[in-house]
Design a protein around this motif. Structure first.
Motif, PDB file in Angstrom:
ATOM      1  N   ASN A  12       0.831  -1.212   0.000  1.00 53.89           N
ATOM      2  CA  ASN A  12       0.000   0.000   0.000  1.00 53.89           C
ATOM      3  C   ASN A  12       0.865   1.262   0.000  1.00 53.89           C
ATOM      4  O   ASN A  12       0.517   2.284  -0.597  1.00 53.89           O
ATOM      5  CB  ASN A  12      -0.934   0.007   1.211  1.00 53.89           C
ATOM      6  CG  ASN A  12      -2.022  -1.042   1.096  1.00 53.89           C
ATOM      7  OD1 ASN A  12      -2.338  -1.520  -0.001  1.00 53.89           O
ATOM      8  ND2 ASN A  12      -2.601  -1.436   2.224  1.00 53.89           N
ATOM      9  N   TYR A  13       2.001   1.170   0.701  1.00 50.98           N
ATOM     10  CA  TYR A  13       2.932   2.298   0.742  1.00 50.98           C
ATOM     11  C   TYR A  13       3.518   2.568  -0.648  1.00 50.98           C
ATOM     12  O   TYR A  13       3.554   3.715  -1.116  1.00 50.98           O
ATOM     13  CB  TYR A  13       4.039   1.977   1.751  1.00 50.98           C
ATOM     14  CG  TYR A  13       5.144   2.998   1.864  1.00 50.98           C
ATOM     15  CD1 TYR A  13       6.472   2.603   1.977  1.00 50.98           C
ATOM     16  CD2 TYR A  13       4.881   4.372   1.878  1.00 50.98           C
ATOM     17  CE1 TYR A  13       7.501   3.519   2.094  1.00 50.98           C
ATOM     18  CE2 TYR A  13       5.899   5.303   1.989  1.00 50.98           C
ATOM     19  CZ  TYR A  13       7.203   4.870   2.098  1.00 50.98           C
ATOM     20  OH  TYR A  13       8.217   5.785   2.214  1.00 50.98           O
ATOM     21  N   VAL A  14       3.947   1.517  -1.332  1.00 45.58           N
ATOM     22  CA  VAL A  14       4.477   1.661  -2.692  1.00 45.58           C
ATOM     23  C   VAL A  14       3.402   2.210  -3.621  1.00 45.58           C
ATOM     24  O   VAL A  14       3.670   3.069  -4.473  1.00 45.58           O
ATOM     25  CB  VAL A  14       5.019   0.308  -3.209  1.00 45.58           C
ATOM     26  CG1 VAL A  14       5.395   0.408  -4.686  1.00 45.58           C
ATOM     27  CG2 VAL A  14       6.224  -0.143  -2.401  1.00 45.58           C
ATOM     28  N   ARG A  15       2.155   1.735  -3.456  1.00 46.02           N
ATOM     29  CA  ARG A  15       1.036   2.223  -4.274  1.00 46.02           C
ATOM     30  C   ARG A  15       0.836   3.730  -4.075  1.00 46.02           C
ATOM     31  O   ARG A  15       0.662   4.490  -5.031  1.00 46.02           O
ATOM     32  CB  ARG A  15      -0.241   1.474  -3.907  1.00 46.02           C
ATOM     33  CG  ARG A  15      -1.477   1.957  -4.702  1.00 46.02           C
ATOM     34  CD  ARG A  15      -2.758   1.371  -4.124  1.00 46.02           C
ATOM     35  NE  ARG A  15      -2.784  -0.071  -4.300  1.00 46.02           N
ATOM     36  CZ  ARG A  15      -3.227  -0.681  -5.414  1.00 46.02           C
ATOM     37  NH1 ARG A  15      -3.647   0.047  -6.439  1.00 46.02           N
ATOM     38  NH2 ARG A  15      -3.240  -1.987  -5.496  1.00 46.02           N
ATOM     39  N   LYS A  16       0.882   4.154  -2.798  1.00 49.30           N
ATOM     40  CA  LYS A  16       0.668   5.576  -2.497  1.00 49.30           C
ATOM     41  C   LYS A  16       1.782   6.435  -3.118  1.00 49.30           C
ATOM     42  O   LYS A  16       1.509   7.498  -3.698  1.00 49.30           O
ATOM     43  CB  LYS A  16       0.628   5.793  -0.980  1.00 49.30           C
ATOM     44  CG  LYS A  16       0.360   7.248  -0.585  1.00 49.30           C
ATOM     45  CD  LYS A  16       0.265   7.426   0.917  1.00 49.30           C
ATOM     46  CE  LYS A  16      -0.006   8.887   1.264  1.00 49.30           C
ATOM     47  NZ  LYS A  16      -0.088   9.109   2.722  1.00 49.30           N
ATOM     48  N   VAL A  17       3.039   5.969  -3.007  1.00 52.25           N
ATOM     49  CA  VAL A  17       4.165   6.713  -3.576  1.00 52.25           C
ATOM     50  C   VAL A  17       4.029   6.796  -5.093  1.00 52.25           C
ATOM     51  O   VAL A  17       4.260   7.853  -5.698  1.00 52.25           O
ATOM     52  CB  VAL A  17       5.512   6.055  -3.190  1.00 52.25           C
ATOM     53  CG1 VAL A  17       6.667   6.725  -3.924  1.00 52.25           C
ATOM     54  CG2 VAL A  17       5.733   6.135  -1.686  1.00 52.25           C
ATOM     55  N   ALA A  18       3.627   5.698  -5.739  1.00 53.90           N
ATOM     56  CA  ALA A  18       3.460   5.678  -7.193  1.00 53.90           C
ATOM     57  C   ALA A  18       2.360   6.651  -7.623  1.00 53.90           C
ATOM     58  O   ALA A  18       2.512   7.373  -8.625  1.00 53.90           O
ATOM     59  CB  ALA A  18       3.132   4.265  -7.665  1.00 53.90           C
ATOM     60  N   GLU A  19       1.271   6.697  -6.863  1.00 54.53           N
ATOM     61  CA  GLU A  19       0.171   7.613  -7.192  1.00 54.53           C
ATOM     62  C   GLU A  19       0.598   9.067  -7.000  1.00 54.53           C
ATOM     63  O   GLU A  19       0.265   9.943  -7.817  1.00 54.53           O
ATOM     64  CB  GLU A  19      -1.044   7.293  -6.322  1.00 54.53           C
ATOM     65  CG  GLU A  19      -1.728   5.977  -6.684  1.00 54.53           C
ATOM     66  CD  GLU A  19      -2.820   5.595  -5.700  1.00 54.53           C
ATOM     67  OE1 GLU A  19      -3.506   4.588  -5.959  1.00 54.53           O
ATOM     68  OE2 GLU A  19      -2.986   6.290  -4.667  1.00 54.53           O
ATOM     69  N   MET A  20       1.354   9.320  -5.901  1.00 56.58           N
ATOM     70  CA  MET A  20       1.826  10.690  -5.652  1.00 56.58           C
ATOM     71  C   MET A  20       2.822  11.130  -6.729  1.00 56.58           C
ATOM     72  O   MET A  20       2.848  12.293  -7.137  1.00 56.58           O
ATOM     73  CB  MET A  20       2.480  10.777  -4.271  1.00 56.58           C
ATOM     74  CG  MET A  20       1.524  10.671  -3.093  1.00 56.58           C
ATOM     75  SD  MET A  20       0.320  12.014  -3.037  1.00 56.58           S
ATOM     76  CE  MET A  20       1.397  13.424  -2.867  1.00 56.58           C
TER      77      MET A  20
END
Length: 462
Positions: free
Chosen positions: A228-236
């Motif tokens: 989820n952390y990697v997903r959030k960074v990718a979206e940001m």
């Protein structure tokens, strides 16, 4: 004649806007083999823009003309001919004559070119008001150092330099993602300026388990939170570095102390438009802004063309000479000038916005000349323009800013000239701690050794 590889600049480069007519000279720029020469010419253009911005006139007698590449000189000349006919109907006589004069000067400038140069053509003509309230004529034409795709013709009470300022902004923008187990920082480096765009923290579970809890379940939760952390960074990253469906950076640097940067770069969640822009993965010891600064240094080779890196390298070399106590360094206006005259300076370092003026003064009674270096406060003090012994008012033979004077004369001193800003930590230390003027020497001059020995003798005596 057409001047495709030359920058045509007026005496505005070497003195304030105070010429009755500014005749242009040609300065080779586009094919310059020296980075120093290119930096000096870029600084001169910045200086020219600043002076043009400050100039003001009466009425609408100041013409700003920008012709993009592949446009036709004949078309612009015809347009100016039509404008000349329209301007003859202006009722105010003074304004009418000023506008007609400016348009005629612009037409004369265009006759110097058979065709529009490869990068376009910029012309500024008009009558400005000096600080003394007198009218002076200004005529400037030059080919910009980069293609200018703006078409502009304006008659106003000021010169319009906005398109030139856009050209001066570095086209190379680099995005940084500094990612570790505690949070992520998104930054951007443009020229010699860095910006923190966004940062957030995260609380991820550690690898070890807890009493009474299923190890498998805990591992699953840990993997899920990391995902989820990697997903959030990718979206940001998409939000920060994609604008108008296109990337807004030239390249991306992924930095971090763990393997998160590798996971992010290989993840399907990372935007496919950003994937090809990844220049380098960098291991840093810190997170946040400290990690951002370290990432800039470690990625220096990849970002070698960015002015920020060039500036840091120059100032770090200066500080290394001081740390080693090699004697091959100098700072302060008086000592730097002495070393320049002795030909001892290898690299001259100057703060590009240094507020120091050089005055060449003559005593009309004795015909003696001397040079003074004055701050803006000292310039306002009229006692600095009087002879200390006789009280005779000194005649100003020449007046230039120190930065401009050095830009005009650095080749005579046989040194390289580097401009620095106070926007980086090292730059700020040099500008504020060392007075904004200094240099790296080829050798330690004898007069510096003498000064040091004199000081040590005095200390022993004390």
């Amino acid at each position: 004649a057409t001047c495709p590889n030359y920058l045509s600049l007026s005496p505005l480069n070497v003195a304030p806007l105070c010429y009755s007519v500014c005749h242009c000279s040609l300065i080779k720029m586009a094919d310059s083999s020296s980075d120093t020469d290119q930096n000096v010419e870029l600084w001169r253009i910045k200086n020219l823009i600043k002076r043009l911005q400050d100039a003001r006139g009466n009425g609408t007698s100041m013409i700003s003309l920008i012709i993009p590449p592949k446009d036709q000189i004949a078309r612009v000349s015809k347009m100016l001919g039509d404008e000349l006919g329209t301007a003859s109907n202006i009722k105010n006589r003074v304004n009418r004559l000023s506008v007609l004069g400016a348009i005629t000067s612009t037409q004369q400038r265009l006759k110097l070119y058979n065709k529009v140069p490869d990068n376009g053509l910029v012309v500024y003509c008009g009558t400005i008001m000096t600080d003394e309230g007198k009218e002076k004529k200004v005529n400037i034409d030059f080919e910009p150092f980069r293609p200018i795709n703006t078409s502009l013709y304006l008659c106003d009470n000021k010169f319009h330099t906005e398109p030139l300022q856009e050209l001066l902004e570095s086209s190379d923008k680099f995005g940084f993602i500094v990612m570790d187990g505690h949070g992520t920082l998104f930054g951007m480096l443009t020229g010699n300026t860095r910006h923190v765009l966004h940062k957030f923290t995260v609380d991820l579970p550690k690898k070890h388990g807890r009493g009474g809890q299923s190890a498998v379940r805990f591992a699953r939760l840990r993997v899920e939170k990391r995902h989820n952390y990697v997903r959030k960074v990718a979206e940001m990253a998409t939000q920060m570095f994609i604008q108008g469906d296109k990337p807004n950076v030239t390249g991306l640097i992924l930095a971090g102390s763990a393997d998160f940067k590798t996971v992010l770069s290989e993840s399907d969640l990372f935007d496919v438009r950003l994937q090809p822009l990844i220049i380098q993965l960098v291991d840093v010891s810190y997170g946040g802004e400290a990690g951002f600064n370290q990432a800039i240094e470690l990625a220096a080779e990849s970002l070698g063309n960015v002015k920020f890196i060039r500036e840091k390298k120059v100032i770090q070399a200066f500080f290394e000479e001081i740390a080693q106590d090699s004697g091959k360094f100098i700072y302060g206006m008086k000592d730097t000038l002495a070393c320049l005259e002795a030909g001892a300076v290898k690299t001259l370092i100057v703060w590009e916005t240094l507020e120091l003026e050089r005055y060449q003064m003559r005593n009309t009674a004795t015909e003696e000349e001397k040079e003074l270096f004055l701050t803006p406060e000292q310039v306002r003090d009229q006692s600095n323009f009087l002879d200390k012994t006789t009280g005779v008012e000194l005649e100003v033979v020449d007046n230039l800013s120190v930065v401009e004077w050095m830009a005009n004369n650095y080749k005579q001193w046989g040194c390289e000239l580097e401009f620095v800003t106070d926007k980086s930590p090292e730059g700020s230390q040099f500008c504020k701690g060392f007075g904004g003027v200094g240099g790296i020497l080829r050798y330690k001059p004898a007069f510096l050794e003498y000064d040091e020995s004199s000081e040590s003798d005095e200390d022993d005596f004390m």
